[in-house]
Enzyme design. Structure first.
Site, PDB file in Angstrom:
ATOM      1  N   ASP A 215       0.805  -1.221   0.000  1.00 54.88           N
ATOM      2  CA  ASP A 215       0.000   0.000   0.000  1.00 54.88           C
ATOM      3  C   ASP A 215       0.841   1.277   0.000  1.00 54.88           C
ATOM      4  O   ASP A 215       0.578   2.199  -0.763  1.00 54.88           O
ATOM      5  CB  ASP A 215      -0.929  -0.013   1.215  1.00 54.88           C
TER       6      ASP A 215
ATOM      7  N   TYR B 166      -7.535   2.792   7.016  1.00 54.93           N
ATOM      8  CA  TYR B 166      -8.418   3.081   5.884  1.00 54.93           C
ATOM      9  C   TYR B 166      -9.856   2.775   6.290  1.00 54.93           C
ATOM     10  O   TYR B 166     -10.479   1.834   5.800  1.00 54.93           O
ATOM     11  CB  TYR B 166      -8.023   2.247   4.659  1.00 54.93           C
TER      12      TYR B 166
END
Length: 620
Positions: A163, A323
């Site tokens: 990520d 997230y």
């Protein structure tokens, strides 16, 4: 004296044969006059006239026409002369060295685009391809899924992308990144090709979609769970729990356990993954087998998202810290739109444009974050996508009411980006504060720049010179100038003269918050805690992570190039995907390389039935 006549009669030879030559000549002249006293026929004349005495003909008979001999000779001569000259010219052209006209040098946006795509090469997990072109990266995490002890069903989770500056694979922002890249390819494939990056970006997308097909049973029509994350970021357990955040290690050296997180009620994640696969199926539509596989996987994920409602980050999940998803209604609009474009099935359009769903997604709420397009909130992107449908296909009833509302809302969002309105503040250097001064602003800025450029291109393609903000009319050039100003800020046109794209220009962040880039490739394996010295080092990273867009400056245009401060120096694949989309939209020649109006509609059937053929003519 007699002699023998060869014709049978006697031949008398007289003494006159001894006469003089003058006498003979006189006698012959007498005979000639006698011969000429009667007319001669044509044959006789030909005997008497020698070859040199024939007159030249003044005309030439060519069979179909008769032309003057002089004209014929001149014509033949000119043809031969022209052929000779043409041959000489051809010989000269082929023998003289050619000086090819060089194409114009790439503009700044194209150069930045080529670098921004390289970041995805640096983020790849698994067994890398031979030509990955990042010398300090190698194969990593080849046991993902296989060594999991949490009871996960799916055991092959090798591949995909890390990520950010760590080695966690968060599927929610990753799916958004792949959708953004696919959207940009669908709209601007000609610009990617002109930049020489079309195959590269398609390889990047396929690396992501191949991995997503591993995260659920993609061959089934109905599923009960999907993988949400590989790796762990929770550091609350301290040093006794080594993981991707507590350790500072190169991905190639990771030897700790990487747990797999699955979810059975995660509509937001499943709908976003469906959007990623559906949009990619349009990118790879020429590869029919692979495109069909992507569509089937997207349909399976979509059914799962609708049947088993819930948020992937609920219930104290690890992802909630990093997230967190605010809702899943916007993913239903976003994912449903992409499913419609990928399949042409109007049931998806009916859902995506349903007024109740739009209301749940916040289409009529307003609020401080309205119009901010991100990995969490896809509503603005979905509205732009559906506005595209209204502009170019105009489906009419029963979709028109909601589509018109989305079109109006899109126009309002575009107005909010302009400096004439006070919806969002700006720094003194001109950077729009879409996240209202909170950290890591650039990921939101690049998404807005992409949508603004794309919407202006939609209007241009629809022969519409602009749009209204209240009573005032603004041309599409205003939107493009907004996007250019924001991207130029990121590329170095800011008070610090700092390029926030690593490798672009000469003044860019040197201490990027990234484990792989900060640890030298020196054949030394640093342990979980042994690599922390590289995190704390005051020196520049030994490996330059080309193309990484860092988190960005603060609301005062300040920036601290410090590796340990991720709010300034950490890049993400979601942020870079938005940057790539904005850069390709702004790159190249706007007049010759326009949006592709039709590819996105390749699976969409005609909106209205084809009229029947005219009746056959009446015969008595």
């Amino acid at each position: 004296m007699y002699g023998r006549d060869p014709w049978g009669g006697p031949l008398e030879i007289h003494n006159a044969d001894s006469a003089t030559d003058d006498d003979r000549s006189r006698n012959l002249n007498d005979f000639d006059r006698a011969a000429l006293s009667r007319p001669l026929d044509e044959t006789q004349q030909s005997w008497l006239l020698g070859p040199g005495e024939q007159k030249k003909k003044k005309y030439v008979d060519l069979g179909c026409i008769i032309v003057s001999r002089k004209i014929f000779v001149w014509t033949v001569g000119l043809i031969l002369a022209a052929g000779f000259i043409a041959g000489c010219v051809t010989l000269i052209v082929k023998t003289v060295p050619r000086h090819h006209k060089h194409p114009p040098p790439p503009d700044n946006y194209t150069i930045a685009l080529q670098k921004a795509l390289m970041f995805f090469n640096a983020q790849k997990s698994g067994k890398l391809p031979k030509h990955n072109n990042v010398s300090w990266r190698g194969n990593s995490c080849l046991n993902d899924g296989k060594a999991d002890k949490s009871g996960a069903v799916l055991k092959d989770l090798v591949g995909g992308y890390y990520d950010a500056g760590d080695a966690i694979k968060f599927h929610f922002p990753k799916a958004f990144a792949m959708t953004m890249l696919s959207w940009s390819v669908i709209e601007y494939s000609a610009k990617y090709e002109a930049a020489g990056e079309l195959n590269h970006v398609k390889d990047i997308i396929k690396w992501g979609t191949d991995y997503f097909l591993k995260t659920f049973n993609s061959s089934a029509d109905t599923i009960s769970q999907i993988v949400a994350q590989v790796g762990k970021g929770d550091t609350s357990a301290g040093p006794d729990d080594p993981n991707d955040h507590s350790c500072w290690m190169r991905p190639e050296d990771i030897d700790y356990e990487r747990p797999v997180t699955e979810c059975s009620s995660c509509s937001d994640l499943a709908a976003e993954m469906a959007a990623a696969l559906a949009s990619a199926s349009i990118v790879f539509k020429d590869n029919k087998a692979y495109s069909k596989k992507l569509v089937h996987g997207a349909a399976t994920l979509w059914k799962f998202a609708r049947d088993q409602r819930g948020s992937y980050s609920a219930g104290g999940a690890d992802a909630a810290t990093f997230y967190n998803s605010s809702m899943y209604w916007d993913e239903f609009v976003w994912g449903g739109t992409w499913m419609y474009y990928a399949t042409g099935n109007q049931s998806y359009l009916y859902l995506a444009s349903h007024p109740k769903l739009a209301k749940h997604a916040g289409a009529f709420w307003g609020g401080p974050d309205y119009g901010v397009f991100s990995w969490d909130n896809k509503l603005t992107g979905a509205q732009v996508l559906l506005t595209r449908l209204r502009l170019f296909l105009s489906p009419g009833y029963p979709y028109e009411e909601t589509l018109q509302t989305f079109h109006n809302q899109t126009s309002i969002v575009m107005c909010s980006y302009l400096p004439y309105f006070s919806s969002f503040n700006r720094t003194k250097g001109g950077l729009i504060q879409l996240n209202h001064g909170r950290p890591q602003p650039l990921q939101y800025v690049v998404n807005a720049a992409f949508l603004a450029t794309l919407f202006s291109d939609y209007l241009d393609a629809a022969d519409t010179p602009g749009w209204y903000c209240g009573p005032n009319f603004y041309s599409t050039d205003v939107l493009r100038k907004f996007a250019e100003k924001q991207i130029n800020y990121i590329l170095g046109d800011n008070p610090r003269k700092m390029s926030y794209l690593v490798g672009y220009g000469t003044h860019y962040p040197k201490q990027v918050h990234h484990r792989g880039a900060s640890i030298p490739k020196n054949r030394v394996k640093y342990s979980c805690t042994g690599g922390i010295k590289w995190e704390k080092s005051k020196k520049a990273n030994p490996n330059t992570i080309i193309g990484a867009m860092v988190a960005g400056p603060d609301r005062h245009d300040g920036f601290h190039d410090v590796r340990s401060n991720y709010n300034y120096t950490e890049p993400t694949i979601a942020g870079n995907a938005g940057l790539v989309a904005a850069l390709v939209a702004l790159s190249g020649d706007r007049t010759t390389k326009k949006i592709d109006k039709n590819t996105i509609f390749s699976a969409v059937p005609p909106m209205f039935p084809t009229p029947p053929p005219p009746p056959a003519p009446w015969k008595p």
